[in-house]
Design an enzyme around this catalytic site. Structure first.
Site, mmCIF file in Angstrom:
data_model
loop_
_atom_site.group_PDB
_atom_site.id
_atom_site.type_symbol
_atom_site.label_atom_id
_atom_site.label_comp_id
_atom_site.label_asym_id
_atom_site.label_seq_id
_atom_site.Cartn_x
_atom_site.Cartn_y
_atom_site.Cartn_z
ATOM 1 N N ALA A 8 0.822 -1.226 0.000
ATOM 2 C CA ALA A 8 0.000 0.000 0.000
ATOM 3 C C ALA A 8 0.850 1.268 0.000
ATOM 4 C CB ALA A 8 -0.936 -0.014 1.209
ATOM 5 N N THR A 9 2.166 1.128 -0.212
ATOM 6 C CA THR A 9 3.025 2.320 -0.156
ATOM 7 C C THR A 9 3.035 3.084 -1.472
ATOM 8 O OG1 THR A 9 4.930 1.009 -0.832
ATOM 9 C CG2 THR A 9 4.594 1.285 1.537
ATOM 10 N N GLY A 11 1.212 3.345 -5.843
ATOM 11 C CA GLY A 11 0.403 2.866 -6.958
ATOM 12 C C GLY A 11 -0.988 2.353 -6.622
ATOM 13 N N TYR A 150 7.380 -12.740 -15.662
ATOM 14 C CA TYR A 150 6.337 -11.905 -15.040
ATOM 15 C C TYR A 150 4.955 -12.396 -15.466
ATOM 16 C CZ TYR A 150 3.283 -8.046 -13.835
ATOM 17 O OH TYR A 150 2.240 -7.304 -13.326
ATOM 18 N N VAL A 183 -1.173 0.547 -16.272
ATOM 19 C CA VAL A 183 -1.495 1.490 -15.192
ATOM 20 C C VAL A 183 -0.238 2.296 -14.868
ATOM 21 C CG1 VAL A 183 -2.498 1.752 -12.891
ATOM 22 C CG2 VAL A 183 -2.978 -0.320 -14.211
HETATM 23 P P1 NDP Z 1 4.066 0.015 -7.609
HETATM 24 O O1 NDP Z 1 5.506 -0.256 -7.844
HETATM 25 O O2 NDP Z 1 3.600 1.418 -7.645
HETATM 26 O O3 NDP Z 1 3.630 -0.638 -6.225
HETATM 27 C C1 NDP Z 1 4.059 -1.924 -5.846
HETATM 28 C C2 NDP Z 1 3.742 -2.155 -4.385
HETATM 29 O O4 NDP Z 1 4.114 -3.497 -4.046
HETATM 30 C C3 NDP Z 1 4.494 -1.206 -3.470
HETATM 31 O O5 NDP Z 1 3.632 -0.745 -2.463
HETATM 32 C C4 NDP Z 1 5.578 -2.092 -2.882
HETATM 33 O O6 NDP Z 1 5.845 -1.681 -1.547
HETATM 34 C C5 NDP Z 1 4.881 -3.458 -2.868
HETATM 35 N N1 NDP Z 1 5.845 -4.549 -2.809
HETATM 36 C C6 NDP Z 1 6.706 -4.938 -3.781
HETATM 37 N N2 NDP Z 1 7.461 -5.951 -3.334
HETATM 38 C C7 NDP Z 1 7.072 -6.194 -2.051
HETATM 39 C C8 NDP Z 1 7.483 -7.120 -1.070
HETATM 40 N N3 NDP Z 1 8.445 -8.017 -1.291
HETATM 41 N N4 NDP Z 1 6.870 -7.078 0.148
HETATM 42 C C9 NDP Z 1 5.904 -6.185 0.383
HETATM 43 N N5 NDP Z 1 5.452 -5.300 -0.517
HETATM 44 C C10 NDP Z 1 6.050 -5.304 -1.720
HETATM 45 O O7 NDP Z 1 3.290 -0.849 -8.705
HETATM 46 P P2 NDP Z 1 1.730 -1.085 -8.954
HETATM 47 O O8 NDP Z 1 0.898 -0.346 -7.992
HETATM 48 O O9 NDP Z 1 1.501 -0.884 -10.388
HETATM 49 O O10 NDP Z 1 1.653 -2.659 -8.675
HETATM 50 C C11 NDP Z 1 0.736 -3.238 -7.767
HETATM 51 C C12 NDP Z 1 0.280 -4.576 -8.316
HETATM 52 O O11 NDP Z 1 -0.421 -4.360 -9.536
HETATM 53 C C13 NDP Z 1 1.404 -5.566 -8.645
HETATM 54 O O12 NDP Z 1 0.993 -6.862 -8.244
HETATM 55 C C14 NDP Z 1 1.496 -5.494 -10.175
HETATM 56 O O13 NDP Z 1 1.990 -6.689 -10.728
HETATM 57 C C15 NDP Z 1 0.039 -5.268 -10.515
HETATM 58 N N6 NDP Z 1 -0.213 -4.721 -11.833
HETATM 59 C C16 NDP Z 1 0.305 -3.513 -12.206
HETATM 60 C C17 NDP Z 1 0.036 -3.004 -13.468
HETATM 61 C C18 NDP Z 1 0.621 -1.734 -13.969
HETATM 62 O O14 NDP Z 1 0.619 -1.504 -15.200
HETATM 63 N N7 NDP Z 1 1.109 -0.839 -13.101
HETATM 64 C C19 NDP Z 1 -0.849 -3.732 -14.380
HETATM 65 C C20 NDP Z 1 -1.316 -5.003 -13.903
HETATM 66 C C21 NDP Z 1 -1.031 -5.448 -12.659
HETATM 67 P P3 NDP Z 1 7.303 -1.583 -0.883
HETATM 68 O O15 NDP Z 1 8.281 -1.250 -1.953
HETATM 69 O O16 NDP Z 1 7.127 -0.528 0.183
HETATM 70 O O17 NDP Z 1 7.509 -2.923 -0.281
HETATM 71 C C1 8X3 Z 2 1.303 -4.999 -15.706
HETATM 72 C C2 8X3 Z 2 0.772 -4.685 -17.070
HETATM 73 O O1 8X3 Z 2 1.143 -5.142 -19.551
HETATM 74 O O2 8X3 Z 2 3.018 -4.264 -18.276
HETATM 75 O O3 8X3 Z 2 0.947 -6.267 -15.282
HETATM 76 O O4 8X3 Z 2 2.324 -6.524 -17.971
HETATM 77 S S1 8X3 Z 2 1.870 -5.185 -18.254
#
Ligand code: NDP
Ligand code: 8X3
Length: 249
Positions: A8-9, A11, A150, A183
């Site tokens: 939750a930190t 995105g 991934y 996103v």
């Molecule tokens: P961000 O990088 O903005 O956020 C990722 C979050 O995951 C951060 O809060 C980070 O917190 C946390 N995180 C990563 N590794 C760990 C860990 N080992 N333990 C605890 N927390 C962790 O990316 P998004 O918000 O985009 O990603 C969120 C989810 O959405 C992911 O599962 C991603 O695969 C998915 N997603 C994203 C898309 C995109 O295009 N952005 C599209 C489809 C899916 P911290 O670093 O503080 O630990």
């Molecule tokens: C994140 C979206 O298309 O970069 O899961 O894989 S994509």
């Protein structure tokens, strides 16, 4: 009502925290970055909601179980678990990829999600109440160039989500897979190991989704009437057809 959101930190996780707080939830928020987590917690508290920060790495099995078992009693009745923490690393050909990156993605996106599910869901089953929302991806529908590992982790999220839905079908629990497309978050900065210019280029020529767009979908699923189970939602940006086909101006 209480929601636990991993990652939750930043995105999508941070946006979900805001959306669920707006919807009246108290929040248990997790992440590794203590400072950023505290910032999000302060934002939630300023909205008049309770928020509990838990700093740990979802790759650590014991930490996931401890995080749940050590919750104060009043925080234990979790209504919604959002398994969001996750990441992509690299876009190399599979035969050239970094094995360290593969391990990090597999440990976070698959095993971290499973550890949290294993820690939180048994009490939901006992209470015959709860909703698990896993953040999958369009990447789980089909591989795209360089997506290999991934994409496989998000494909696993789909199968694990479907499996859980089967295993709790005798209960009132609901299980949802939200599969976003493009996103704009910190996602690409992480994927390209801090190469911000390359990260920015991912969102050129198209209006990407925002974390808020995905949070709205997750909240919609949680707010649906109890007899309605939103099993899976694919949310793409307009001009994005799938993980590979993106029309850019
Ligand atoms: P961000 O990088 O903005 O956020 C990722 C979050 O995951 C951060 O809060 C980070 O917190 C946390 N995180 C990563 N590794 C760990 C860990 N080992 N333990 C605890 N927390 C962790 O990316 P998004 O918000 O985009 O990603 C969120 C989810 O959405 C992911 O599962 C991603 O695969 C998915 N997603 C994203 C898309 C995109 O295009 N952005 C599209 C489809 C899916 P911290 O670093 O503080 O630990
Ligand atoms: C994140 C979206 O298309 O970069 O899961 O894989 S994509």
């Amino acid at each position: 009502m209480i929601a636990l959101i991993t990652g939750a930190t930043s995105g999508i996780g941070q946006a979900c925290a805001m959306r669920f707080a707006k919807g009246g939830y108290d929040l248990i928020l997790t992440g590794r970055d203590k400072q950023r987590l505290e910032m999000v917690v302060n934002q939630i508290q300023a909205m008049g909601c309770k928020a509990l920060p838990l700093v740990y790495d979802v790759r650590q099995r014991e930490a996931c179980h401890r995080a749940y078992s050590e919750l104060p009693e009043e925080w234990k009745t979790i209504d919604v678990l959002i398994n969001n923490a996750g990441l992509a690393l690299g876009l190399e050909h599979e035969y050239e990829g970094s094995e360290d990156d593969w391990e990090t993605m597999i440990d976070t996106n698959i095993k971290g999600l499973l550890f949290m599910t294993r820690a939180v869901v048994p009490d939901m089953v006992k209470r015959n109440h709860g909703h698990i929302i896993n953040i999958g991806s369009v990447a789980g529908d089909a591989a795209y160039a360089g997506g290999n590992v991934y994409c496989a982790t998000k494909s696993a999220v789909k199968t694990i989500t479907d499996g859980l839905r089967i295993d709790v079908a005798h209960t009132a629990l609901r299980v949802t897979n939200v599969k976003p497309g493009l996103v704009e978050t910190h996602f690409s900065n992480t994927r390209f190991h801090g190469d911000d210019a390359r990260a920015e280029s991912v969102y050129k020529g198209i209006t990407p989704l925002s974390g808020d767009d995905i949070a709205d979908v997750a909240f919609y699923a949680a707010a649906a009437p109890p007899h309605v189970q939103i099993a899976e939602v694919l949310v793409l940006a307009t001009h994005q057809a799938n993980g590979s086909v993106i029309w850019r101006e």
